[in-house]
Scaffold this motif. Structure first.
Motif, PDB file in Angstrom:
ATOM      1  N   ASP A 138      48.345 -42.929 -33.070  1.00  0.00           N
ATOM      2  CA  ASP A 138      47.128 -42.165 -32.913  1.00  0.00           C
ATOM      3  C   ASP A 138      47.120 -41.095 -34.017  1.00  0.00           C
ATOM      4  N   ALA A 139      46.050 -41.080 -34.815  1.00  0.00           N
ATOM      5  CA  ALA A 139      46.027 -40.199 -35.996  1.00  0.00           C
ATOM      6  C   ALA A 139      46.223 -38.736 -35.606  1.00  0.00           C
ATOM      7  N   ILE A 140      45.576 -38.318 -34.549  1.00  0.00           N
ATOM      8  CA  ILE A 140      45.654 -36.903 -34.160  1.00  0.00           C
ATOM      9  C   ILE A 140      47.075 -36.538 -33.719  1.00  0.00           C
ATOM     10  N   GLU A 141      47.683 -37.416 -32.914  1.00  0.00           N
ATOM     11  CA  GLU A 141      49.060 -37.156 -32.469  1.00  0.00           C
ATOM     12  C   GLU A 141      50.031 -37.162 -33.637  1.00  0.00           C
ATOM     13  N   TRP A 142      49.788 -38.064 -34.565  1.00  0.00           N
ATOM     14  CA  TRP A 142      50.646 -38.178 -35.754  1.00  0.00           C
ATOM     15  C   TRP A 142      50.556 -36.914 -36.607  1.00  0.00           C
ATOM     16  N   ILE A 143      49.360 -36.407 -36.786  1.00  0.00           N
ATOM     17  CA  ILE A 143      49.200 -35.182 -37.581  1.00  0.00           C
ATOM     18  C   ILE A 143      49.933 -34.023 -36.902  1.00  0.00           C
ATOM     19  N   LYS A 144      49.789 -33.936 -35.581  1.00  0.00           N
ATOM     20  CA  LYS A 144      50.484 -32.859 -34.852  1.00  0.00           C
ATOM     21  C   LYS A 144      51.995 -32.941 -35.070  1.00  0.00           C
ATOM     22  N   LYS A 145      52.495 -34.154 -35.002  1.00  0.00           N
ATOM     23  CA  LYS A 145      53.941 -34.338 -35.189  1.00  0.00           C
ATOM     24  C   LYS A 145      54.357 -33.938 -36.606  1.00  0.00           C
ATOM     25  N   ALA A 146      53.570 -34.395 -37.577  1.00  0.00           N
ATOM     26  CA  ALA A 146      53.910 -34.088 -38.973  1.00  0.00           C
ATOM     27  C   ALA A 146      53.848 -32.585 -39.240  1.00  0.00           C
ATOM     28  N   HIS A 180      59.369 -43.470 -40.696  1.00  0.00           N
ATOM     29  CA  HIS A 180      60.583 -42.659 -40.868  1.00  0.00           C
ATOM     30  C   HIS A 180      60.186 -41.188 -40.994  1.00  0.00           C
ATOM     31  N   PRO A 181      59.773 -40.586 -39.882  1.00  0.00           N
ATOM     32  CA  PRO A 181      59.277 -39.198 -39.963  1.00  0.00           C
ATOM     33  C   PRO A 181      60.315 -38.217 -40.498  1.00  0.00           C
ATOM     34  N   GLU A 182      61.596 -38.602 -40.407  1.00  0.00           N
ATOM     35  CA  GLU A 182      62.630 -37.672 -40.875  1.00  0.00           C
ATOM     36  C   GLU A 182      62.513 -37.402 -42.374  1.00  0.00           C
ATOM     37  N   LEU A 183      61.823 -38.296 -43.097  1.00  0.00           N
ATOM     38  CA  LEU A 183      61.599 -38.050 -44.527  1.00  0.00           C
ATOM     39  C   LEU A 183      60.839 -36.732 -44.726  1.00  0.00           C
ATOM     40  N   ILE A 184      59.931 -36.447 -43.815  1.00  0.00           N
ATOM     41  CA  ILE A 184      59.140 -35.219 -43.943  1.00  0.00           C
ATOM     42  C   ILE A 184      60.047 -33.998 -43.843  1.00  0.00           C
ATOM     43  N   GLY A 237      53.638 -44.787 -52.348  1.00  0.00           N
ATOM     44  CA  GLY A 237      54.925 -45.478 -52.254  1.00  0.00           C
ATOM     45  C   GLY A 237      56.147 -44.605 -52.074  1.00  0.00           C
ATOM     46  N   ILE A 238      55.958 -43.355 -51.646  1.00  0.00           N
ATOM     47  CA  ILE A 238      57.113 -42.459 -51.523  1.00  0.00           C
ATOM     48  C   ILE A 238      58.002 -42.850 -50.340  1.00  0.00           C
ATOM     49  N   GLN A 239      59.281 -43.081 -50.629  1.00  0.00           N
ATOM     50  CA  GLN A 239      60.227 -43.465 -49.584  1.00  0.00           C
ATOM     51  C   GLN A 239      61.445 -42.566 -49.518  1.00  0.00           C
ATOM     52  N   SER A 240      61.573 -41.659 -50.480  1.00  0.00           N
ATOM     53  CA  SER A 240      62.796 -40.852 -50.510  1.00  0.00           C
ATOM     54  C   SER A 240      62.558 -39.532 -51.225  1.00  0.00           C
ATOM     55  N   VAL A 241      63.531 -38.652 -51.059  1.00  0.00           N
ATOM     56  CA  VAL A 241      63.507 -37.373 -51.763  1.00  0.00           C
ATOM     57  C   VAL A 241      63.535 -37.615 -53.279  1.00  0.00           C
ATOM     58  N   GLN A 242      64.236 -38.653 -53.681  1.00  0.00           N
ATOM     59  CA  GLN A 242      64.291 -38.982 -55.107  1.00  0.00           C
ATOM     60  C   GLN A 242      62.912 -39.378 -55.635  1.00  0.00           C
ATOM     61  N   ASP A 243      62.179 -40.154 -54.861  1.00  0.00           N
ATOM     62  CA  ASP A 243      60.811 -40.524 -55.265  1.00  0.00           C
ATOM     63  C   ASP A 243      59.962 -39.269 -55.473  1.00  0.00           C
ATOM     64  N   ILE A 244      60.143 -38.317 -54.568  1.00  0.00           N
ATOM     65  CA  ILE A 244      59.370 -37.074 -54.665  1.00  0.00           C
ATOM     66  C   ILE A 244      59.733 -36.345 -55.944  1.00  0.00           C
ATOM     67  N   ASN A 245      61.025 -36.291 -56.213  1.00  0.00           N
ATOM     68  CA  ASN A 245      61.478 -35.640 -57.437  1.00  0.00           C
ATOM     69  C   ASN A 245      60.875 -36.307 -58.673  1.00  0.00           C
ATOM     70  N   ASN A 246      60.781 -37.624 -58.636  1.00  0.00           N
ATOM     71  CA  ASN A 246      60.192 -38.344 -59.769  1.00  0.00           C
ATOM     72  C   ASN A 246      58.730 -37.957 -59.969  1.00  0.00           C
ATOM     73  N   PHE A 247      58.019 -37.797 -58.881  1.00  0.00           N
ATOM     74  CA  PHE A 247      56.622 -37.371 -58.993  1.00  0.00           C
ATOM     75  C   PHE A 247      56.531 -35.952 -59.552  1.00  0.00           C
ATOM     76  N   LEU A 248      57.404 -35.076 -59.059  1.00  0.00           N
ATOM     77  CA  LEU A 248      57.372 -33.700 -59.545  1.00  0.00           C
ATOM     78  C   LEU A 248      57.690 -33.670 -61.035  1.00  0.00           C
ATOM     79  N   ARG A 249      58.615 -34.512 -61.439  1.00  0.00           N
ATOM     80  CA  ARG A 249      58.970 -34.573 -62.860  1.00  0.00           C
ATOM     81  C   ARG A 249      57.835 -35.163 -63.686  1.00  0.00           C
ATOM     82  N   ALA A 250      57.012 -35.969 -63.049  1.00  0.00           N
ATOM     83  CA  ALA A 250      55.866 -36.538 -63.770  1.00  0.00           C
ATOM     84  C   ALA A 250      54.702 -35.548 -63.827  1.00  0.00           C
ATOM     85  N   GLY A 251      54.883 -34.372 -63.199  1.00  0.00           N
ATOM     86  CA  GLY A 251      53.860 -33.347 -63.316  1.00  0.00           C
ATOM     87  C   GLY A 251      53.151 -32.995 -62.028  1.00  0.00           C
TER      88      GLY A 251
END
Lengths: 261, 251
Positions: free
Chosen positions: A158-166, A108-112, A81-95
């Protein structure tokens, strides 16, 4: 470097669950109990995913995530369910040490890139749920589509194209799940693994289909995976991490030894 | 409660151990002294990365472990842990925003034990080159540079790898007197990084690790300052041994 044997916990509500092809979920047990069990067995890492957070559009239970982190002194990847930098921070804070991003990033690839800028690429894992498409007779070479929402929804990518982009956007690791092989215990999707290993310049974790030490050897040696992620075979006590490692050692693959207490 | 001097109230970032339960604050001013965390280990909370494991790991060996971004609490600590994961710039910016750069520098100069972990270890050096060129804390000369392109291995360097006493032979006493004392040569630790520590002075290299044919410093230190590129708090029971000995140094 030694390959990592990763145990994976899929969380739904208060429980670890496991299905086949991400469907038909069965309750396996309490997350913190299983985390402790696999830590003691010598798992090199743990992946914990809230597999319904995206589907239901809600945040994971961070207290529960923290209860898992409390059991371990090994690396921990969390996601769901990660949608934001804040969500990521919450996970990091959870360990969490790393977070796995899938559903939201497909739209929203810009999240990456934001996440990589903020936390470093080594912290950001791309979780890919790849499902075969168009591999029937006369439909050309096998392809995979990236699925989202715990392997339930089409992304149209396409999974392969998506991975390349990410990878271009800076993800530091790819957690590659085969939806077709997930929960089947028949070995990994070696074609999928080969298709991604051919270009991935970051650590690649294969998940979905772990069967026995031989299947792990195949993925690590022939498939060039950097790590293997196991769920069903551990949950149903067919194998312990320790026994899997013994099997790998017998195949000439060195593993991390856990000093006895 | 309202009649108490402001200084009596513990900052909210103090650990549970110092926070009296609600309604149980003793009005006697002399108790104030007892509440001061004179021998506490403070994990610096500067907004980057996972502090959970470091806290949990240190608490195994020390009763007074607190997480704080409060300069006063950091000043009163007996030892500091600079945890972290993430980019160099975000790390320094996190310290700067909280007014902590000078606090940490002064603590180091005063001889307080400081343990940097991963990004925290990188910040101990003078400069970092992740997403630009940034000034670090400068406890040791040197810089943090990206892993050079490796022939047969990927970056980030992510996973379990072994640590060794430096081949250069500049440490005849090995790890004696450092938090690594007693660890087996070749102990396996968990690494996750794309940048490496490059101290100028080879004597600041306490341990080194080889990956993809490249040998780089995995533990650096000078005097009371030590930095681990790997995560001792993520390296199973072997890594916890380092935290244990750091706590003992701080006592």
């Amino acid at each position: 470097m030694k390959p990592r044997i990763i145990a994976r916990l899929d969380i739904k509500g208060p429980n670890v669950v496991k299905g086949i092809h991400t469907e038909g979920l069965r309750v396996i047990g309490k997350p913190s109990d299983l985390a402790r069990k696999y830590y003691q067995q010598g798992a090199d890492e743990l992946v914990v995913m809230d597999i319904v957070a995206s589907l239901y559009g809600r945040s994971p239970d961070f207290d529960l995530m923290r209860s898992v982190a409390d059991e371990l002194f090994i690396p921990l990847t969390m996601g769901g369910g990660i949608q934001s930098v804040q969500d990521i921070n919450n996970f990091l804070r959870a360990g969490a040490d790393k977070v796995a991003i899938n559903t939201y990033a497909t739209r929203h690839p810009e999240l990456i890139s934001e996440a990589v800028k903020q936390f470093g690429s080594q912290c950001i894992v791309l979780s890919v749920e790849a499902k075969r498409t168009g591999s029937g007779p006369g439909s050309g070479p096998v392809r995979w589509e990236a699925y989202t929402d715990g392997g339930r929804e089409h992304s149209g990518l396409d999974a392969i194209e998506w991975i390349k982009k990410a990878l271009d956007l800076g993800v530091g690791e790819v957690l590659l799940t085969s939806v077709d092989f997930d929960g089947t215990r028949k070995g990994f999707d070696m074609e999928l693994l080969a298709a991604v290993a051919a270009f991935a310049q970051v650590p690649l974790v294969i998940h979905g289909g772990a069967k026995d030490p031989k299947s792990l050897t195949q993925a690590l040696k022939d498939g060039h995976a950097d790590a293997v992620c196991c769920a069903s075979i551990l949950h149903y006590d067919e194998w312990t991490v320790e026994n899997l490692k013994k099997g790998l050692e017998a195949d000439g693959i060195p593993t991390r030894h856990v000093p006895s207490p | 409660m309202a009649s108490l001097p402001d200084t009596f109230l513990a900052p909210k970032t103090w650990g549970q151990a110092y926070l009296p339960a609600s309604g149980q604050v003793c009005p006697l001013p002399s108790i104030k002294l007892l509440l001061l965390p004179m021998s506490s280990i403070v994990i610096i909370d500067y907004g980057v990365g996972n502090i959970h494991s470091a806290m949990k790991g240190l608490k195994r060996f020390a009763s007074d472990v607190v997480l704080s971004e409060d300069p006063a609490v950091i000043r009163a600590a007996s030892a500091l842990v600079l945890p972290g994961q993430g980019a160099f710039e975000a790390g320094m910016e996190g310290l700067r925003k909280r007014g902590l750069i000078d606090e940490v520098k002064n603590a180091g100069k005063s001889g307080k034990p400081i343990l940097g972990i991963c990004l925290g270890a990188q910040l101990l050096l003078e400069r970092g080159h992740e997403f630009g060129d940034w000034e670090g804390l400068g406890f040791m000369q040197g810089e943090v540079v990206r892993f050079p392109a490796l022939k047969n291995e990927k970056t980030p360097h992510m996973g379990w790898n072994s640590i060794h006493t430096p081949a250069a032979g500049l440490r005849p006493a090995g790890w004696k007197g450092t938090p690594l004392e007693g660890l087996k040569e070749g102990s396996e630790m968990y690494f996750i990084h794309s940048y490496i520590l490059q101290p100028k002075n080879p004597e600041h290299v306490i341990a080194e690790t080889t990956y993809g044919g490249l040998t780089f410093p995995s533990v650096i230190g000078t005097g009371n300052i030590i930095g681990c590129q790997f995560h001792p708090e993520k390296s199973g029971e072997t890594g916890l041994q380092i935290l244990k000995q750091f706590v003992e140094m701080a006592a």
